[in-house]
Scaffold this active site. Structure first.
Site, PDB file in Angstrom:
ATOM      1  N   ARG A   7       0.846  -1.205   0.000  1.00 46.54           N
ATOM      2  CA  ARG A   7       0.000   0.000   0.000  1.00 46.54           C
ATOM      3  C   ARG A   7       0.879   1.252   0.000  1.00 46.54           C
ATOM      4  O   ARG A   7       0.438   2.324  -0.404  1.00 46.54           O
ATOM      5  CB  ARG A   7      -0.966   0.012   1.193  1.00 46.54           C
ATOM      6  CG  ARG A   7      -1.807   1.277   1.260  1.00 46.54           C
ATOM      7  CD  ARG A   7      -3.124   1.121   2.012  1.00 46.54           C
ATOM      8  NE  ARG A   7      -3.018   0.405   3.258  1.00 46.54           N
ATOM      9  CZ  ARG A   7      -2.381   0.846   4.351  1.00 46.54           C
ATOM     10  NH1 ARG A   7      -1.808   2.028   4.357  1.00 46.54           N
ATOM     11  NH2 ARG A   7      -2.327   0.116   5.437  1.00 46.54           N
ATOM     12  N   TYR A  60     -12.781  19.672 -16.087  1.00 46.10           N
ATOM     13  CA  TYR A  60     -13.231  18.280 -16.062  1.00 46.10           C
ATOM     14  C   TYR A  60     -14.380  18.135 -15.060  1.00 46.10           C
ATOM     15  O   TYR A  60     -14.261  18.502 -13.897  1.00 46.10           O
ATOM     16  CB  TYR A  60     -12.070  17.364 -15.682  1.00 46.10           C
ATOM     17  CG  TYR A  60     -12.484  15.924 -15.577  1.00 46.10           C
ATOM     18  CD1 TYR A  60     -12.856  15.205 -16.712  1.00 46.10           C
ATOM     19  CD2 TYR A  60     -12.558  15.295 -14.352  1.00 46.10           C
ATOM     20  CE1 TYR A  60     -13.264  13.895 -16.617  1.00 46.10           C
ATOM     21  CE2 TYR A  60     -12.963  13.974 -14.247  1.00 46.10           C
ATOM     22  CZ  TYR A  60     -13.317  13.287 -15.383  1.00 46.10           C
ATOM     23  OH  TYR A  60     -13.741  11.996 -15.289  1.00 46.10           O
ATOM     24  N   LYS A  90      -6.037   8.181 -19.756  1.00 45.53           N
ATOM     25  CA  LYS A  90      -6.236   8.747 -21.090  1.00 45.53           C
ATOM     26  C   LYS A  90      -4.978   8.517 -21.940  1.00 45.53           C
ATOM     27  O   LYS A  90      -4.647   7.390 -22.219  1.00 45.53           O
ATOM     28  CB  LYS A  90      -6.610  10.219 -20.938  1.00 45.53           C
ATOM     29  CG  LYS A  90      -7.696  10.479 -19.862  1.00 45.53           C
ATOM     30  CD  LYS A  90      -9.033   9.850 -20.204  1.00 45.53           C
ATOM     31  CE  LYS A  90     -10.032   9.877 -19.049  1.00 45.53           C
ATOM     32  NZ  LYS A  90     -10.200  11.147 -18.353  1.00 45.53           N
ATOM     33  N   ASP A 146      -3.818  20.364 -14.476  1.00 42.23           N
ATOM     34  CA  ASP A 146      -4.327  19.118 -15.060  1.00 42.23           C
ATOM     35  C   ASP A 146      -3.909  19.141 -16.528  1.00 42.23           C
ATOM     36  O   ASP A 146      -4.474  19.863 -17.344  1.00 42.23           O
ATOM     37  CB  ASP A 146      -5.854  19.043 -14.905  1.00 42.23           C
ATOM     38  CG  ASP A 146      -6.428  17.732 -15.471  1.00 42.23           C
ATOM     39  OD1 ASP A 146      -5.747  17.080 -16.282  1.00 42.23           O
ATOM     40  OD2 ASP A 146      -7.575  17.386 -15.099  1.00 42.23           O
TER      41      ASP A 146
END
Ligand SMILES: *Cc1c(COP(=O)(O)O)cnc(C)c1O
Length: 381
Positions: free
Chosen positions: A52, A104, A202, A177
């Protein structure tokens, strides 16, 4: 010729040229282990305890992305949203942030609900209006300015260098972004940004088969340490097999993005001539208001994303999307296959997205095939 002299395209194609020391393999092994051996004296000299926190499979894509973005360090996350929200959750309740009005959609929705309930003060501004950005900043209180360029779904360009200067003047950091620009076209850290975010789902992965996110920092400061620690605490790590796919996808990033840019420009030019199209939103078109800024800030192309405003309004736009045969009617972007979407149906009430808008994610098929399919669909719509 040392690795430092390699062009970014060469660095990506070879994923920095890393090979497996033990076997000589030119593709590194996947590490599924969740846990790591302690040394006999109870220490973890090899540096890893539990997956983790991190995984050896992250090292290569993180090093590659950091090199491509000219950053100090990169972190891979379980999704773009996990990466983006970590930047806000690493702040403190009461802090002020400035974000774009048009951005977004899922992140905008999160900022307007959970982020505010959690105690952040969130102001949305038009990032093209630098005076509005200056007016929104509260020196000492504003900790983060967030921008997205080119921005969903209107593909407006934000001046990274100008906003960085304003943010820093108010004592805030700038996060970008850069999902749709990719490091192929824009490197925000070299223009003054502090953090770069990607939905690696993406273009970075590029094959519509992995959900992933990434952040890259210019410096490993206290804020970045908090983000790093949050990834461990929240457990927003990517699985080892997805990490392997992401690394593989990034090797072809440059050729995919270059092909998508070339196709998108051809499609934008063809759609400008189409009698059923009212407006083409693409920064690569010379008559667009932000074309000069886009030319300055983006190198090698204007991206694979564009939008069409269809004559005949919402009904005609929905009918056009219904009539495509080659384009896939689906959300998301940045894959090798071209996608078309009536964005207003997704974003719903309160969205700044015009209802006659079709969002196109241009893939790497032949431009002529994509144009012919759009033309027949527009004629049918
Ligand atoms: C998809 C996307 C996100 C969110 O990323 P996920 O990987 O879907 O969580 C954020 N920003 C932009 C610009 C996106 O396209």
């Amino acid at each position: 010729m040392g690795k430092k002299d390699w062009t970014p395209q060469t660095q990506a194609a070879q994923a920095l040229g890393w090979t497996d020391a033990e076997t000589g393999a030119v593709v590194l092994p996947v590490h599924p282990s969740t846990t790591y051996l302690r040394d006999e004296d109870n220490l973890y000299r090899r540096g890893r305890q539990y997956a983790r926190a991190d995984n050896p499979s992250f090292d290569q894509p993180q090093a590659l992305l950091s090199a491509l973005e000219h950053g100090a360090q990169a972190l891979i996350f379980s999704s773009g949203m996990a990466a983006a929200t970590s930047c806000f959750l690493a702040l403190h309740p009461g802090d002020h942030v400035v974000v774009p009005e048009v951005m977004y959609w899922s992140l905008r929705a999160w900022l307007k609900s959970y982020a505010q309930e959690w105690g952040l003060h969130v102001d949305g501004v038009d990032m093209a209006n630098l005076e509005a950005v200056r007016a929104a900043l509260k020196p000492g209180l504003t900790k983060l300015v967030w921008i997205e360029t080119p921005s969903n779904p209107l593909w407006q360009i934000t001046d990274i260098a100008a906003v960085a200067e304003l943010a820093h003047g108010a004592g805030a950091q700038l996060a970008v972004d850069s999902t749709c620009a990719t490091p192929v076209l824009t490197r925000p850290l070299t223009l003054g940004a502090d953090i770069v975010m990607h939905s690696a789902t993406k273009y970075l992965n590029g094959h519509s088969d992995v959900i992933a996110g990434a952040l890259v920092a210019k410096t490993c400061d206290d804020y970045w340490q908090r983000i790093t620690s949050l990834r461990v605490r929240l457990g927003s790590v990517l699985g080892p097999f997805e990490t392997y796919l992401l690394t593989r996808g990034m090797r072809t990033l440059f050729v995919r993005v270059q092909a998508a840019c070339a196709n998108a420009l051809k499609i934008a030019l063809a759609m400008r001539e189409n009698p059923h199209v009212a407006e083409v939103l693409y920064p690569g078109l010379v008559h667009r208001p932000d074309h000069a800024l886009a030319t300055r800030q983006m190198q090698g192309g204007f991206g694979g994303m564009l939008s069409l405003r269809v004559k005949g309004g919402e009904a005609a736009a929905v009918r056009t999307a219904a009539a495509v045969r080659l384009w896939k009617r689906a959300t998301s972007l940045g894959g090798v296959e071209s996608l078309i979407e009536h964005r207003g149906s997704v974003e719903g009430a309160g969205s700044p997205c015009p209802m006659d808008l079709l969002r196109l994610s241009v893939g790497i098929e032949t431009a002529e095939d994509l144009i012919a399919d759009l033309e027949q669909a527009l004629a049918a719509g």
